[in-house]
Design an enzyme around this catalytic site. Sequence first.
Site, PDB file in Angstrom:
ATOM      1  CG  ASP A   1      -1.752   1.263   1.440  1.00 17.00           C
ATOM      2  OD1 ASP A   1      -1.445   2.301   0.864  1.00 17.00           O
ATOM      3  OD2 ASP A   1      -3.000   1.183   2.034  1.00 17.00           O
TER       4      ASP A   1
ATOM      5  CB  SER B   1      -5.806  12.711 -14.270  1.00 14.84           C
ATOM      6  OG  SER B   1      -6.981  13.079 -14.975  1.00 14.84           O
TER       7      SER B   1
ATOM      8  CE1 TYR C   1      -7.965  10.818 -10.239  1.00 16.49           C
ATOM      9  CE2 TYR C   1      -8.703  12.279 -12.244  1.00 16.49           C
ATOM     10  CZ  TYR C   1      -8.114  11.203 -11.442  1.00 16.49           C
ATOM     11  OH  TYR C   1      -7.614  10.270 -12.392  1.00 16.49           O
TER      12      TYR C   1
ATOM     13  CB  ALA D   1      -6.435  19.371  -5.660  1.00 17.32           C
ATOM     14  CB  SER D   2      -4.686  14.520  -6.027  1.00 20.24           C
ATOM     15  OG  SER D   2      -5.474  13.914  -6.989  1.00 20.24           O
ATOM     16  CE  LYS D   3      -4.503  11.117 -10.744  1.00 14.34           C
ATOM     17  NZ  LYS D   3      -3.552  10.037 -10.819  1.00 14.34           N
TER      18      LYS D   3
HETATM   19  N1  NAP Z   1      -9.037   5.423 -16.225  1.00 18.77           N
HETATM   20  C1  NAP Z   1      -9.046   6.696 -16.479  1.00 18.77           C
HETATM   21  O1  NAP Z   1      -9.974   7.140 -17.153  1.00 18.77           O
HETATM   22  C2  NAP Z   1      -7.836   7.403 -15.994  1.00 18.77           C
HETATM   23  C3  NAP Z   1      -7.646   8.685 -16.458  1.00 18.77           C
HETATM   24  C4  NAP Z   1      -6.722   9.597 -16.123  1.00 18.77           C
HETATM   25  C5  NAP Z   1      -5.898   9.091 -15.241  1.00 18.77           C
HETATM   26  N2  NAP Z   1      -5.977   8.023 -14.760  1.00 18.77           N
HETATM   27  C6  NAP Z   1      -5.145   7.622 -13.769  1.00 18.77           C
HETATM   28  O2  NAP Z   1      -4.382   6.357 -14.282  1.00 18.77           O
HETATM   29  C7  NAP Z   1      -3.917   5.684 -13.071  1.00 18.77           C
HETATM   30  C8  NAP Z   1      -4.103   4.190 -12.975  1.00 18.77           C
HETATM   31  O3  NAP Z   1      -5.728   4.039 -12.912  1.00 18.77           O
HETATM   32  P1  NAP Z   1      -6.685   2.856 -13.656  1.00 18.77           P
HETATM   33  O4  NAP Z   1      -7.528   3.801 -14.505  1.00 18.77           O
HETATM   34  O5  NAP Z   1      -5.783   1.981 -14.371  1.00 18.77           O
HETATM   35  O6  NAP Z   1      -7.537   2.525 -12.617  1.00 18.77           O
HETATM   36  P2  NAP Z   1      -7.375   1.158 -11.927  1.00 18.77           P
HETATM   37  O7  NAP Z   1      -7.896   0.203 -12.524  1.00 18.77           O
HETATM   38  O8  NAP Z   1      -8.586   1.211 -10.772  1.00 18.77           O
HETATM   39  O9  NAP Z   1      -6.156   1.153 -11.138  1.00 18.77           O
HETATM   40  C9  NAP Z   1      -5.770   1.619  -9.844  1.00 18.77           C
HETATM   41  C10 NAP Z   1      -4.656   0.847  -9.093  1.00 18.77           C
HETATM   42  O10 NAP Z   1      -4.212   1.640  -8.167  1.00 18.77           O
HETATM   43  C11 NAP Z   1      -4.139   0.605  -7.171  1.00 18.77           C
HETATM   44  N3  NAP Z   1      -4.116   1.135  -5.937  1.00 18.77           N
HETATM   45  C12 NAP Z   1      -5.284   1.944  -5.332  1.00 18.77           C
HETATM   46  N4  NAP Z   1      -4.862   2.305  -3.979  1.00 18.77           N
HETATM   47  C13 NAP Z   1      -3.574   1.876  -3.919  1.00 18.77           C
HETATM   48  C14 NAP Z   1      -2.828   1.930  -2.800  1.00 18.77           C
HETATM   49  N5  NAP Z   1      -3.048   2.546  -1.660  1.00 18.77           N
HETATM   50  N6  NAP Z   1      -1.493   1.447  -2.806  1.00 18.77           N
HETATM   51  C15 NAP Z   1      -1.127   0.804  -3.878  1.00 18.77           C
HETATM   52  N7  NAP Z   1      -1.871   0.785  -4.958  1.00 18.77           N
HETATM   53  C16 NAP Z   1      -3.103   1.166  -5.068  1.00 18.77           C
HETATM   54  C17 NAP Z   1      -5.349  -0.483  -7.505  1.00 18.77           C
HETATM   55  O11 NAP Z   1      -4.866  -1.699  -6.988  1.00 18.77           O
HETATM   56  P3  NAP Z   1      -5.275  -2.254  -5.487  1.00 18.77           P
HETATM   57  O12 NAP Z   1      -6.499  -1.970  -5.349  1.00 18.77           O
HETATM   58  O13 NAP Z   1      -5.151  -3.866  -5.740  1.00 18.77           O
HETATM   59  O14 NAP Z   1      -4.370  -1.801  -4.523  1.00 18.77           O
HETATM   60  C18 NAP Z   1      -5.203  -0.592  -8.905  1.00 18.77           C
HETATM   61  O15 NAP Z   1      -4.284  -1.220  -9.486  1.00 18.77           O
HETATM   62  C19 NAP Z   1      -4.473   6.296 -11.866  1.00 18.77           C
HETATM   63  O16 NAP Z   1      -3.499   7.240 -11.322  1.00 18.77           O
HETATM   64  C20 NAP Z   1      -5.688   7.151 -12.435  1.00 18.77           C
HETATM   65  O17 NAP Z   1      -6.121   8.312 -11.486  1.00 18.77           O
HETATM   66  C21 NAP Z   1      -6.800   6.845 -15.174  1.00 18.77           C
END
Ligand code: NAP
Length: 266
Positions: free
Chosen positions: A57, A137, A150, A152-154
């Site tokens: 984590d 993002s 979200y 703010a963090s990004k």
């Molecule tokens: N999908 C979109 O439309 C989009 C758009 C812009 C940016 N993003 C960014 O892309 C990145 C990947 O997101 P995704 O879309 O692939 O979503 P996702 O499938 O929900 O993946 C998120 C990943 O983060 C892990 N995670 C969550 N909390 C964690 C923690 N405390 N410690 C370690 N791992 C943690 C989750 O795994 P576990 O639950 O197993 O820990 C999961 O593998 C994120 O930063 C997201 O903000 C996504």
Amino acid sequence: MNKTAVISGASSGLGYELSKLLCQKYGCRVIGLARRKEKLDVIREELGENFVPFVCDVTKEDDRQNLFDFVTENGIKPDILINNAGILPEFACYTPEKADELRRVMELNFHAHVEMCTLFLPLLLESEHGAIVNVASSAALATLPGTAAYSASKSALLAFTESLSLEYGKSLFVAAVCPGMTATELFSSHEGSNLIDKFAPSAEKTAKKIVRRLRRGREMIVTGADAHLMSILRRFLGRPALKIFAFFFKIVKIPMFTGTFYKKTR
Ligand SMILES: NC(=O)c1ccc[n+]([C@@H]2O[C@H](COP(=O)([O-])OP(=O)(O)OC[C@H]3O[C@@H](n4cnc5c(N)ncnc54)[C@H](OP(=O)(O)O)[C@@H]3O)[C@@H](O)[C@H]2O)c1
């Protein structure tokens, strides 16, 4: 490529696809981090020994230190750190009740990634081709209503990344990735998430674009038509662009944005 990468959020979505590409296509060793061990174990089965699962984590200091000890004690020399783990709370108007949620989002989407950079910087600088890739993002390029925490963090992560890139110059490759909407688990708990599954590009497609552009040495990677549109309108119109997006979401009544506009009750 044959490098060693540490990727957080490797158990699903973009993190999984990036791990798969790096392991299978580019012969990298990937230390894949996430909290869900069972997911990581299945990925290890699929990708073989190039994928090293590590339950972590990234918001927990002890977990990050365990990872660092594992890496150094096993003589692993990481070349690439991809800070990809992230959460997106349901879109909603920011109210005082949301303060704790905002702290949780900042903790993962910003502070944990800064801590990972802090921990791994000395090791990455030892690599001839050291790299940090922070997944921000499109929300860092233009803010949508209902996304205070979200966005703010990004935005903070993007600014941190840009600063590192200027400071380390040729000693370290530092890139920011700003994907647009991509069909992953990120939206799974959100109302209307089926629209994303239907219209947004797959994580596989987005991950391929990201790796292709990283290999070309791009330090700022924007993927998806929505992200490009948001970025261009914001750049040329400034703040009014955000008002146009908000107005659009208000009148079109996209289910995901229904709780985002404050209504005065008296
Ligand atoms: N999908 C979109 O439309 C989009 C758009 C812009 C940016 N993003 C960014 O892309 C990145 C990947 O997101 P995704 O879309 O692939 O979503 P996702 O499938 O929900 O993946 C998120 C990943 O983060 C892990 N995670 C969550 N909390 C964690 C923690 N405390 N410690 C370690 N791992 C943690 C989750 O795994 P576990 O639950 O197993 O820990 C999961 O593998 C994120 O930063 C997201 O903000 C996504």
